[in-house]
Write a protein that holds these residues in place. Structure first.
Motif, PDB file in Angstrom:
ATOM      1  N   TYR A  77       0.814  -1.206   0.000  1.00 48.74           N
ATOM      2  CA  TYR A  77       0.000   0.000   0.000  1.00 48.74           C
ATOM      3  C   TYR A  77       0.858   1.271   0.000  1.00 48.74           C
ATOM      4  O   TYR A  77       1.912   1.329   0.624  1.00 48.74           O
ATOM      5  CB  TYR A  77      -0.931   0.004   1.220  1.00 48.74           C
ATOM      6  N   TYR A  78       0.314   2.293  -0.666  1.00 47.68           N
ATOM      7  CA  TYR A  78       0.958   3.604  -0.677  1.00 47.68           C
ATOM      8  C   TYR A  78       0.408   4.520   0.425  1.00 47.68           C
ATOM      9  O   TYR A  78       0.994   5.550   0.725  1.00 47.68           O
ATOM     10  CB  TYR A  78       0.729   4.298  -2.026  1.00 47.68           C
ATOM     11  N   VAL A  79      -0.755   4.194   0.983  1.00 45.93           N
ATOM     12  CA  VAL A  79      -1.411   5.055   1.975  1.00 45.93           C
ATOM     13  C   VAL A  79      -1.537   4.311   3.296  1.00 45.93           C
ATOM     14  O   VAL A  79      -1.474   3.074   3.340  1.00 45.93           O
ATOM     15  CB  VAL A  79      -2.800   5.506   1.489  1.00 45.93           C
ATOM     16  N   GLN A  80      -1.759   5.059   4.355  1.00 48.19           N
ATOM     17  CA  GLN A  80      -1.929   4.472   5.674  1.00 48.19           C
ATOM     18  C   GLN A  80      -3.404   4.218   5.948  1.00 48.19           C
ATOM     19  O   GLN A  80      -4.289   4.790   5.308  1.00 48.19           O
ATOM     20  CB  GLN A  80      -1.349   5.401   6.748  1.00 48.19           C
ATOM     21  N   ASP A  81      -3.659   3.370   6.913  1.00 48.28           N
ATOM     22  CA  ASP A  81      -5.033   3.064   7.311  1.00 48.28           C
ATOM     23  C   ASP A  81      -5.736   4.331   7.790  1.00 48.28           C
ATOM     24  O   ASP A  81      -5.216   5.074   8.613  1.00 48.28           O
ATOM     25  CB  ASP A  81      -5.030   2.027   8.437  1.00 48.28           C
ATOM     26  N   GLY A  82      -6.934   4.588   7.252  1.00 50.94           N
ATOM     27  CA  GLY A  82      -7.693   5.769   7.636  1.00 50.94           C
ATOM     28  C   GLY A  82      -7.386   7.001   6.810  1.00 50.94           C
ATOM     29  O   GLY A  82      -7.942   8.068   7.071  1.00 50.94           O
ATOM     30  N   ALA A  83      -6.518   6.869   5.798  1.00 46.55           N
ATOM     31  CA  ALA A  83      -6.119   8.025   4.988  1.00 46.55           C
ATOM     32  C   ALA A  83      -7.217   8.405   4.006  1.00 46.55           C
ATOM     33  O   ALA A  83      -8.011   7.568   3.559  1.00 46.55           O
ATOM     34  CB  ALA A  83      -4.837   7.716   4.231  1.00 46.55           C
ATOM     35  N   MET A  84      -7.253   9.694   3.657  1.00 47.41           N
ATOM     36  CA  MET A  84      -8.149  10.197   2.625  1.00 47.41           C
ATOM     37  C   MET A  84      -7.433  10.126   1.285  1.00 47.41           C
ATOM     38  O   MET A  84      -6.283  10.554   1.156  1.00 47.41           O
ATOM     39  CB  MET A  84      -8.538  11.641   2.931  1.00 47.41           C
ATOM     40  N   VAL A  85      -8.099   9.570   0.279  1.00 53.18           N
ATOM     41  CA  VAL A  85      -7.516   9.498  -1.061  1.00 53.18           C
ATOM     42  C   VAL A  85      -8.395  10.283  -2.029  1.00 53.18           C
ATOM     43  O   VAL A  85      -9.621  10.323  -1.881  1.00 53.18           O
ATOM     44  CB  VAL A  85      -7.376   8.042  -1.547  1.00 53.18           C
ATOM     45  N   ASN A  86      -7.775  10.906  -2.998  1.00 56.57           N
ATOM     46  CA  ASN A  86      -8.492  11.651  -4.020  1.00 56.57           C
ATOM     47  C   ASN A  86      -8.947  10.711  -5.140  1.00 56.57           C
ATOM     48  O   ASN A  86      -8.467   9.577  -5.254  1.00 56.57           O
ATOM     49  CB  ASN A  86      -7.610  12.744  -4.608  1.00 56.57           C
ATOM     50  N   LYS A  87      -9.816  11.198  -5.972  1.00 59.14           N
ATOM     51  CA  LYS A  87     -10.220  10.442  -7.150  1.00 59.14           C
ATOM     52  C   LYS A  87      -8.995  10.237  -8.041  1.00 59.14           C
ATOM     53  O   LYS A  87      -8.240  11.160  -8.287  1.00 59.14           O
ATOM     54  CB  LYS A  87     -11.309  11.194  -7.914  1.00 59.14           C
ATOM     55  N   ASN A  88      -8.774   8.998  -8.487  1.00 58.65           N
ATOM     56  CA  ASN A  88      -7.618   8.594  -9.291  1.00 58.65           C
ATOM     57  C   ASN A  88      -6.304   8.598  -8.503  1.00 58.65           C
ATOM     58  O   ASN A  88      -5.233   8.462  -9.082  1.00 58.65           O
ATOM     59  CB  ASN A  88      -7.456   9.473 -10.541  1.00 58.65           C
ATOM     60  N   GLY A  89      -6.396   8.747  -7.197  1.00 62.07           N
ATOM     61  CA  GLY A  89      -5.199   8.670  -6.361  1.00 62.07           C
ATOM     62  C   GLY A  89      -4.741   7.229  -6.198  1.00 62.07           C
ATOM     63  O   GLY A  89      -5.561   6.305  -6.074  1.00 62.07           O
ATOM     64  N   VAL A  90      -3.430   7.017  -6.158  1.00 66.07           N
ATOM     65  CA  VAL A  90      -2.894   5.655  -6.047  1.00 66.07           C
ATOM     66  C   VAL A  90      -3.062   5.152  -4.611  1.00 66.07           C
ATOM     67  O   VAL A  90      -2.638   5.808  -3.656  1.00 66.07           O
ATOM     68  CB  VAL A  90      -1.403   5.611  -6.450  1.00 66.07           C
ATOM     69  N   VAL A  91      -3.668   3.990  -4.468  1.00 62.80           N
ATOM     70  CA  VAL A  91      -3.910   3.401  -3.154  1.00 62.80           C
ATOM     71  C   VAL A  91      -2.896   2.291  -2.865  1.00 62.80           C
ATOM     72  O   VAL A  91      -2.324   2.230  -1.779  1.00 62.80           O
ATOM     73  CB  VAL A  91      -5.344   2.838  -3.059  1.00 62.80           C
ATOM     74  N   TYR A  92      -2.658   1.405  -3.824  1.00 62.72           N
ATOM     75  CA  TYR A  92      -1.741   0.288  -3.602  1.00 62.72           C
ATOM     76  C   TYR A  92      -1.111  -0.145  -4.919  1.00 62.72           C
ATOM     77  O   TYR A  92      -1.528   0.292  -5.999  1.00 62.72           O
ATOM     78  CB  TYR A  92      -2.477  -0.893  -2.952  1.00 62.72           C
ATOM     79  N   MET A  93      -0.131  -0.988  -4.827  1.00 63.92           N
ATOM     80  CA  MET A  93       0.498  -1.565  -6.010  1.00 63.92           C
ATOM     81  C   MET A  93       0.490  -3.091  -5.895  1.00 63.92           C
ATOM     82  O   MET A  93       0.512  -3.649  -4.800  1.00 63.92           O
ATOM     83  CB  MET A  93       1.921  -1.052  -6.184  1.00 63.92           C
ATOM     84  N   ILE A  94       0.391  -3.756  -7.050  1.00 63.56           N
ATOM     85  CA  ILE A  94       0.399  -5.214  -7.101  1.00 63.56           C
ATOM     86  C   ILE A  94       1.772  -5.659  -7.619  1.00 63.56           C
ATOM     87  O   ILE A  94       2.164  -5.338  -8.745  1.00 63.56           O
ATOM     88  CB  ILE A  94      -0.702  -5.746  -8.026  1.00 63.56           C
ATOM     89  N   ASP A  95       2.489  -6.345  -6.771  1.00 63.24           N
ATOM     90  CA  ASP A  95       3.795  -6.906  -7.134  1.00 63.24           C
ATOM     91  C   ASP A  95       3.531  -8.238  -7.846  1.00 63.24           C
ATOM     92  O   ASP A  95       3.177  -9.238  -7.223  1.00 63.24           O
ATOM     93  CB  ASP A  95       4.615  -7.087  -5.864  1.00 63.24           C
ATOM     94  N   THR A  96       3.686  -8.249  -9.151  1.00 63.45           N
ATOM     95  CA  THR A  96       3.330  -9.446  -9.936  1.00 63.45           C
ATOM     96  C   THR A  96       4.365 -10.556  -9.873  1.00 63.45           C
ATOM     97  O   THR A  96       4.062 -11.717 -10.130  1.00 63.45           O
ATOM     98  CB  THR A  96       3.095  -9.048 -11.409  1.00 63.45           C
TER      99      THR A  96
END
Length: 463
Positions: A77-96
């Motif tokens: 994850y790029y954000v912490q628990d309880g964080a506010m994210v904007n529209k189109n804001g990156v929340v997490y990444m998938i390590d393939t």
């Protein structure tokens, strides 16, 4: 003669013995009287309040849903628990490939100490736990444990942002996929599976299950479609609390005059005021509290215990046993007049007929317990049914009637060593104690009153 003297019985009683016996009998009689007599007790008036409230545990209803992984891989994850994210804001990444996951593990192993900021956050959570914990809310210990675990996981996630440039250079952009939020809102990494709960679905079973929040984060590989975070839209939320039929009726009646209520959250003793409405659903009774703030404060809770304050009365606290009723006359206020040497209106003009048949006035004193715009509540040795009182100019007269005799409430005050009736204005009663108004009563803070009013009479010397 000798025979007669021989038959006589001579009883010799010592005077000292007689006095002693009299004293013993007196003391025994006094003790028996004292034992059988109600004990006199004195109470010191104190300041207090009576709070009328309803307590209950409610379920939170929010605009929320689970967001699922777009494809297989390790989630960071790029954000912490309880964080506010904007529209189109990156929340997490998938390590393939799993390579980034291995790299972050190695970085974490090297980081074997906590920063000052990290320590302060942990200490603050423990402080909140210490202040809010009671035996009735033991679940708070589990919530605090989860909060601390989440905080520690947040530090791991934060490393992803710190080393992002290094990861791109080392493994390339094709080794991971970034996932963005479709709209603005809050992100939570815990779920209890009740994200789609609606008001109409709430029943008695809802409060029996009390599903616990579990963490969605894991270092294991996730499959596409697995929930990876909970998304909460907006700041509006509701708390639906079962209150029973009695509580429902009290709240319903109160809502006729006031549709807002003071709410205290027992989790952290936070108090606020909000609007409410009552609801009867499937034979059960509820109050629905509506909020447009504080959603982040209770983001990871589904159930909250609250106290609803219906009323809070401030004043002087006295025992109910100290109350005594006194019979007085309620007369028109205008018939109170000044005495010859008094600035107070505490006299009455009694109209009588003299030997010549003339109407004359005789002034008599009265004890005035209270007055309002229209009436005065008094006692006087000369007042009784049929007596005529008059204004000084004889323009208006008033005949005392049986219906003028009423009862007022008071206590016996003993500040001067003897029992004096003092009027009280009771505003709230709760069991063994009641609250009286400071403005409408004739007693003050720290006054001494008789605790058991039925044991004394007015004017009785106490000490």
């Amino acid at each position: 003669m000798a025979g007669k003297e021989k038959g006589k019985l001579h009883i010799h009683i010592n005077l000292g013995t007689l006095v002693f016996l009299v004293i013993v009998v007196y003391l025994m009689a006094y003790m028996l009287t004292y034992i059988g007599k109600d004990k006199l007790a004195i109470y010191e008036v104190s300041a207090s309040d009576i709070v009328d409230n309803i307590e209950g545990t409610g379920v939170i209803l929010r605009q929320e849903n689970l967001v699922n992984a777009a494809q297989d891989g390790y989630i960071n994850y790029y954000v912490q628990d309880g964080a506010m994210v904007n529209k189109n804001g990156v929340v997490y990444m998938i390590d393939t490939t799993g390579e980034i996951q291995d790299y972050l593990k190695k970085v974490l192993e090297k980081k074997n100490t906590m920063s000052l900021d990290e320590k302060e956050q942990i200490i603050e959570k423990l402080k909140i736990f210490s202040e809010g914990y009671t035996d009735n809310h033991f679940s708070l210990s589990y919530e605090t444990q989860n909060d601390i675990n989440n905080t520690l996981l947040d530090y791991t996630d934060a490393m992803l942002t710190e080393h992002k440039a290094e990861l791109e250079e080392k493994y390339g952009k094709d080794s991971y996929v970034e996932a963005t939020s479709a709209q603005e809102g809050l992100v939570s990494f815990v779920s209890d599976g009740q994200e789609n709960l609606k008001q109409s679905q709430v029943s008695e079973k809802t409060f029996l299950s009390k599903a616990k929040m579990s963490d969605l984060r894991t270092n294991k590989k996730q499959k596409a479609g697995s929930p990876v975070y909970r998304f909460i839209k907006g700041q509006d939320w509701q708390l639906m609390v079962p209150v029973g039929q009695n509580g429902y009726n009290r709240l319903k009646k109160r809502a006729e005059d006031n549709s807002s209520i003071q709410v205290t959250f027992q989790k952290d003793n936070f108090t606020t005021t909000t609007s409410y409405r009552c609801l009867k659903q499937n034979g059960k009774y509820y109050v629905i509290l509506s909020f447009d703030n504080y959603i982040q404060r209770y983001l990871n809770q589904r159930y909250l215990s609250v106290s609803l304050t219906l009323s809070e009365t401030n004043g002087l606290k006295i025992p109910s046993s100290s109350l005594v009723k006194k019979s007085v006359y309620r007369i028109p206020k205008s018939f109170l007049v000044h005495g010859g040497n008094s600035a107070e209106k505490d006299q009455l003009n009694i109209m009588e007929t003299n030997k010549k048949g003339e109407k004359v006035l005789r002034q008599t004193s009265a004890i005035v317990y209270k007055t309002n715009d229209k009436y005065a509540y008094v006692v006087s040795k000369d007042l009784k049914t049929g007596i005529i009182i008059s204004e000084t100019d004889k323009q208006k007269i008033y005949t005392i009637k049986d219906s003028d005799k009423v009862e007022i409430l008071g206590v016996y005050m003993v500040n001067k060593g003897y029992a004096v009736f003092a009027l009280v204005d009771m505003v709230e009663r709760n069991g063994d104690y009641c609250i009286v108004s400071t403005s409408g009563s004739k007693i003050e803070l720290y006054d001494r009153i008789i605790l058991n009013s039925d044991t004394v009479k007015e004017g009785q010397v106490i000490y």
